[in-house]
Write a protein that holds these residues in place. Structure first.
Motif, PDB file in Angstrom:
ATOM      1  N   GLU A 102     -10.614  33.972 -13.182  1.00 54.47           N
ATOM      2  CA  GLU A 102     -10.655  35.268 -12.503  1.00 54.47           C
ATOM      3  C   GLU A 102     -11.141  35.123 -11.061  1.00 54.47           C
ATOM      4  OE1 GLU A 102     -12.464  39.747 -13.239  1.00 54.47           O
ATOM      5  OE2 GLU A 102     -12.832  38.173 -14.701  1.00 54.47           O
ATOM      6  N   ASP A 103     -12.207  34.344 -10.859  1.00 57.09           N
ATOM      7  CA  ASP A 103     -12.725  34.138  -9.508  1.00 57.09           C
ATOM      8  C   ASP A 103     -11.708  33.415  -8.637  1.00 57.09           C
ATOM      9  OD1 ASP A 103     -15.097  35.395 -10.095  1.00 57.09           O
ATOM     10  OD2 ASP A 103     -16.201  33.539 -10.474  1.00 57.09           O
ATOM     11  N   VAL A 104     -11.006  32.450  -9.216  1.00 55.10           N
ATOM     12  CA  VAL A 104     -10.041  31.674  -8.448  1.00 55.10           C
ATOM     13  C   VAL A 104      -8.906  32.571  -7.961  1.00 55.10           C
ATOM     14  CG1 VAL A 104      -8.482  29.705  -8.493  1.00 55.10           C
ATOM     15  CG2 VAL A 104     -10.633  29.614  -9.744  1.00 55.10           C
ATOM     16  N   PHE A 105      -8.395  33.445  -8.807  1.00 52.48           N
ATOM     17  CA  PHE A 105      -7.327  34.343  -8.387  1.00 52.48           C
ATOM     18  C   PHE A 105      -7.826  35.353  -7.358  1.00 52.48           C
ATOM     19  CE2 PHE A 105      -5.196  32.709 -12.164  1.00 52.48           C
ATOM     20  CZ  PHE A 105      -3.929  32.496 -11.651  1.00 52.48           C
ATOM     21  N   ASP A 106      -9.078  35.785  -7.483  1.00 53.10           N
ATOM     22  CA  ASP A 106      -9.659  36.664  -6.460  1.00 53.10           C
ATOM     23  C   ASP A 106      -9.754  35.934  -5.123  1.00 53.10           C
ATOM     24  OD1 ASP A 106      -9.915  38.764  -8.225  1.00 53.10           O
ATOM     25  OD2 ASP A 106     -12.044  38.411  -8.634  1.00 53.10           O
ATOM     26  N   GLU A 107     -10.171  34.663  -5.153  1.00 50.44           N
ATOM     27  CA  GLU A 107     -10.256  33.872  -3.922  1.00 50.44           C
ATOM     28  C   GLU A 107      -8.880  33.711  -3.286  1.00 50.44           C
ATOM     29  OE1 GLU A 107     -13.949  31.282  -5.779  1.00 50.44           O
ATOM     30  OE2 GLU A 107     -12.004  30.324  -5.463  1.00 50.44           O
ATOM     31  N   LEU A 108      -7.873  33.433  -4.104  1.00 51.96           N
ATOM     32  CA  LEU A 108      -6.519  33.299  -3.570  1.00 51.96           C
ATOM     33  C   LEU A 108      -6.059  34.595  -2.909  1.00 51.96           C
ATOM     34  CD1 LEU A 108      -4.724  31.270  -6.375  1.00 51.96           C
ATOM     35  CD2 LEU A 108      -5.137  30.523  -4.033  1.00 51.96           C
ATOM     36  N   GLU A 109      -6.369  35.715  -3.545  1.00 50.53           N
ATOM     37  CA  GLU A 109      -5.949  37.007  -3.015  1.00 50.53           C
ATOM     38  C   GLU A 109      -6.703  37.366  -1.740  1.00 50.53           C
ATOM     39  OE1 GLU A 109      -5.902  41.701  -4.361  1.00 50.53           O
ATOM     40  OE2 GLU A 109      -6.076  40.152  -5.885  1.00 50.53           O
TER      41      GLU A 109
ATOM     42  N   GLY B  58      -6.795  33.534   0.619  1.00 52.36           N
ATOM     43  CA  GLY B  58      -5.550  32.795   0.817  1.00 52.36           C
ATOM     44  C   GLY B  58      -5.621  31.382   0.283  1.00 52.36           C
ATOM     45  N   PHE B  59      -6.765  30.976  -0.239  1.00 54.08           N
ATOM     46  CA  PHE B  59      -6.951  29.662  -0.841  1.00 54.08           C
ATOM     47  C   PHE B  59      -8.082  29.766  -1.850  1.00 54.08           C
ATOM     48  CE2 PHE B  59      -9.521  29.942   2.955  1.00 54.08           C
ATOM     49  CZ  PHE B  59     -10.766  29.487   2.547  1.00 54.08           C
ATOM     50  N   SER B  60      -8.159  28.780  -2.741  1.00 56.21           N
ATOM     51  CA  SER B  60      -9.229  28.804  -3.743  1.00 56.21           C
ATOM     52  C   SER B  60     -10.336  27.851  -3.319  1.00 56.21           C
ATOM     53  CB  SER B  60      -8.689  28.404  -5.118  1.00 56.21           C
ATOM     54  OG  SER B  60      -8.305  27.051  -5.103  1.00 56.21           O
ATOM     55  N   LEU B  61     -11.527  28.130  -3.763  1.00 55.15           N
ATOM     56  CA  LEU B  61     -12.670  27.282  -3.452  1.00 55.15           C
ATOM     57  C   LEU B  61     -12.805  26.122  -4.427  1.00 55.15           C
ATOM     58  CD1 LEU B  61     -15.218  30.077  -2.515  1.00 55.15           C
ATOM     59  CD2 LEU B  61     -13.862  28.653  -0.982  1.00 55.15           C
ATOM     60  N   CYS B  62     -12.039  26.145  -5.494  1.00 52.49           N
ATOM     61  CA  CYS B  62     -12.052  25.041  -6.452  1.00 52.49           C
ATOM     62  C   CYS B  62     -10.739  24.276  -6.325  1.00 52.49           C
ATOM     63  CB  CYS B  62     -12.250  25.552  -7.875  1.00 52.49           C
ATOM     64  SG  CYS B  62     -10.761  26.289  -8.568  1.00 52.49           S
ATOM     65  N   ASP B  63     -10.557  23.292  -7.155  1.00 53.65           N
ATOM     66  CA  ASP B  63      -9.331  22.511  -7.172  1.00 53.65           C
ATOM     67  C   ASP B  63      -8.186  23.405  -7.629  1.00 53.65           C
ATOM     68  OD1 ASP B  63      -7.302  20.694  -7.482  1.00 53.65           O
ATOM     69  OD2 ASP B  63      -8.236  19.612  -9.136  1.00 53.65           O
ATOM     70  N   PRO B  64      -7.201  23.698  -6.775  1.00 63.10           N
ATOM     71  CA  PRO B  64      -6.125  24.596  -7.181  1.00 63.10           C
ATOM     72  C   PRO B  64      -5.245  23.994  -8.273  1.00 63.10           C
ATOM     73  CG  PRO B  64      -5.641  23.663  -5.049  1.00 63.10           C
ATOM     74  CD  PRO B  64      -7.032  23.240  -5.397  1.00 63.10           C
ATOM     75  N   PHE B  65      -5.275  22.686  -8.456  1.00 58.31           N
ATOM     76  CA  PHE B  65      -4.452  22.060  -9.482  1.00 58.31           C
ATOM     77  C   PHE B  65      -4.920  22.452 -10.888  1.00 58.31           C
ATOM     78  CE2 PHE B  65      -2.925  19.750  -5.919  1.00 58.31           C
ATOM     79  CZ  PHE B  65      -1.637  19.376  -6.261  1.00 58.31           C
TER      80      PHE B  65
END
Length: 170
Positions: free
Chosen positions: A47-54, A57-64
């Motif tokens: 959930e946090d990763v998708f919020d960061e992307l939104e 524009g990028f995630s703070l963790c490994d996007p893979f």
């Protein structure tokens, strides 16, 4: 609740709140204010990763970690120079593209990606490939092609590209 209190306290309203939200307005309405409890909020994976992307524009963790498949290709960026003139398959996260035209005016692309180890690599998409396999926005791509060298730097001359799905945010 803290966000609401902060908004009332720091907001642009004419009347700033200096007391807890539960007591605010008691003298205004002359009735007791109900104290509501916020429900327990559930946190879902990613959930946090998708919020960061939104938001960023990028995630703070490994996007893979968001990639729906375990396939990472058969080559990584740091191996490209040893595989000159060989066909490789790589999975990359799109950083940027540059659109250009050939001397005949046909559209082609240059792409920059990074692999699951965080290393950057470049791709060339000549007109037939650019027409058949267009970029479809940010995200992960499966890339196949031959490794070529330009000014001592390896790159992939792409002959197949497909955008890969990410896990669902649910």
């Amino acid at each position: 609740e803290l966000m609401w209190q902060a908004q009332l306290y720091f907001g642009k309203s004419a009347h700033k709140i200096k007391e807890p939200l539960a007591t605010y307005g008691q003298d205004l309405f002359k009735q007791p204010i109900k104290n509501y409890q916020l429900p327990t909020l559930e946190k879902r994976p990613f959930e946090d990763v998708f919020d960061e992307l939104e938001l960023l524009g990028f995630s703070l963790c490994d996007p893979f970690k968001l990639l729906a498949t375990d396939n990472r290709g058969n080559t990584f960026s740091n191996q490209l120079i040893q595989k000159l003139n060989q066909r490789v398959e790589m999975v990359g996260y799109l950083v940027t593209t540059k659109n250009t035209a050939t001397k005949d005016g046909k559209l082609m692309h240059f792409g920059t990606f990074y692999d699951c180890e965080g290393n950057v690599f470049d791709t060339t998409h000549f007109p037939p490939v650019a027409r058949r396999y267009p970029f479809r926005g940010r995200g992960f791509y499966l890339l196949r092609g031959k490794v070529a060298e330009d000014f001592g730097y390896p790159m992939i001359e792409v002959d197949y590209m497909d955008k890969l799905p990410m896990v669902k945010s649910e």
